[in-house]
Enzyme design. Structure first.
Site, PDB file in Angstrom:
ATOM      1  N   SER A 103       0.837  -1.196   0.000  1.00 45.33           N
ATOM      2  CA  SER A 103       0.000   0.000   0.000  1.00 45.33           C
ATOM      3  C   SER A 103       0.876   1.253   0.000  1.00 45.33           C
ATOM      4  O   SER A 103       1.663   1.448  -0.926  1.00 45.33           O
ATOM      5  CB  SER A 103      -0.960  -0.075   1.197  1.00 45.33           C
ATOM      6  OG  SER A 103      -1.932   0.930   1.139  1.00 45.33           O
ATOM      7  N   ASP A 153     -10.119  -3.782  -5.383  1.00 43.73           N
ATOM      8  CA  ASP A 153      -9.525  -2.823  -4.444  1.00 43.73           C
ATOM      9  C   ASP A 153     -10.311  -1.507  -4.487  1.00 43.73           C
ATOM     10  O   ASP A 153     -10.375  -0.859  -5.534  1.00 43.73           O
ATOM     11  CB  ASP A 153      -8.060  -2.587  -4.838  1.00 43.73           C
ATOM     12  CG  ASP A 153      -7.274  -1.840  -3.779  1.00 43.73           C
ATOM     13  OD1 ASP A 153      -7.858  -0.938  -3.143  1.00 43.73           O
ATOM     14  OD2 ASP A 153      -6.090  -2.147  -3.597  1.00 43.73           O
ATOM     15  N   HIS A 184      -8.128  -4.556  -1.028  1.00 47.90           N
ATOM     16  CA  HIS A 184      -6.864  -3.896  -0.706  1.00 47.90           C
ATOM     17  C   HIS A 184      -6.002  -4.760   0.220  1.00 47.90           C
ATOM     18  O   HIS A 184      -4.788  -4.628   0.236  1.00 47.90           O
ATOM     19  CB  HIS A 184      -7.141  -2.529  -0.078  1.00 47.90           C
ATOM     20  CG  HIS A 184      -5.950  -1.605  -0.111  1.00 47.90           C
ATOM     21  ND1 HIS A 184      -5.411  -1.124  -1.284  1.00 47.90           N
ATOM     22  CD2 HIS A 184      -5.166  -1.098   0.884  1.00 47.90           C
ATOM     23  CE1 HIS A 184      -4.365  -0.348  -1.010  1.00 47.90           C
ATOM     24  NE2 HIS A 184      -4.201  -0.323   0.302  1.00 47.90           N
TER      25      HIS A 184
HETATM   26  C1  MLT Z   1      -1.458   5.977  -0.104  1.00 46.08           C
HETATM   27  O1  MLT Z   1      -1.805   6.944   0.540  1.00 46.08           O
HETATM   28  O2  MLT Z   1      -0.271   5.691  -0.321  1.00 46.08           O
HETATM   29  C2  MLT Z   1      -2.563   5.124  -0.650  1.00 46.08           C
HETATM   30  O3  MLT Z   1      -3.769   5.798  -0.529  1.00 46.08           O
HETATM   31  C3  MLT Z   1      -2.580   3.807   0.038  1.00 46.08           C
HETATM   32  C4  MLT Z   1      -2.778   3.932   1.505  1.00 46.08           C
HETATM   33  O4  MLT Z   1      -1.813   4.142   2.220  1.00 46.08           O
HETATM   34  O5  MLT Z   1      -3.920   3.809   1.982  1.00 46.08           O
END
Ligand code: MLT
Length: 200
Positions: A103, A153, A184
């Site tokens: 992520s 996701d 996700h």
């Molecule tokens: C981010 O902010 O890098 C993306 O939205 C993924 C997350 O951290 O939720």
């Protein structure tokens, strides 16, 4: 003193590549150690904690909203993290690591690949998005990249992860992009694909 709070586990099998473990939003330097041990047994593990706090949750760069990034901060933080990797390589006598990011950690890893390609020898990007709206011209020839995305996701449109895979390929990386019937969160299939990719 290295410039990030981090955990480090030395290699027990020097033939395995070092891993740079990069947690998701709200995680920390402890989160991915178990994953790292599982997917590449014997690798040295270098696991920093992101320096940004969003309502108390550590991250690797600032965002304006979910999926909307502060790109100036992405650039600054990707460089700062690449500098940390260089320090840690000296301190611990490591080759360039393979990033394993989830992520937000995958997004900063993708940013590092584009801005500081020398910092990483490859990357496994779990639920990654395009980190910069204009991808910089960069030579990623021969660098292996595994991307695993979730078809359901809610944070990452399918078009976005495909665009990231295409841009890394266009820069010369050896990209394997897997799209799972997942959201996700990571699934058992992610683990199986990681184990297989690291075994090859
Ligand atoms: C981010 O902010 O890098 C993306 O939205 C993924 C997350 O951290 O939720």
């Amino acid at each position: 003193e290295l410039s990030f709070i981090h955990r480090y586990e030395p290699a027990t099998d020097p033939s395995r590549p070092p891993l740079l473990l990069l947690h998701g939003t709200g995680g920390d330097e402890n989160d991915l150690l178990g994953l790292g041990r599982m997917i590449s047994p014997g690798s040295a593990l270098l696991s920093p904690r992101g320096k940004i706090l969003e309502n108390g949750m550590p991250r690797f760069f600032r965002r304006l909203a979910e999926g909307v990034f502060d790109e100036e901060d992405v650039r600054f933080r990707a460089n700062e993290l690449a500098d940390f990797v260089a320090e840690a390589r000296k301190a611990y006598e490591l080759e360039a690591p393979i990033a394993v990011g989830f992520s937000n950690g995958a997004n900063i890893a993708a940013g590092m690949m584009m801005l500081r390609p020398e910092a990483l020898s490859g990357a496994a990007l779990l639920r990654a998005m395009v980190p910069l709206s204009q991808s910089p011209a960069v030579d990623l020839a021969g660098k292996p990249v595994l991307m695993i995305s979730g078809a359901m996701d809610p944070i990452i449109p399918a078009e976005n992860s495909k665009r990231l895979a295409a841009s890394l390929s266009a820069s010369g990386a050896e990209v394997q992009h897997e799209i799972l019937p997942a959201g996700h969160n990571l699934s058992q299939t992610d683990l199986q694909l990681l184990v297989k990719w690291f075994g090859e």
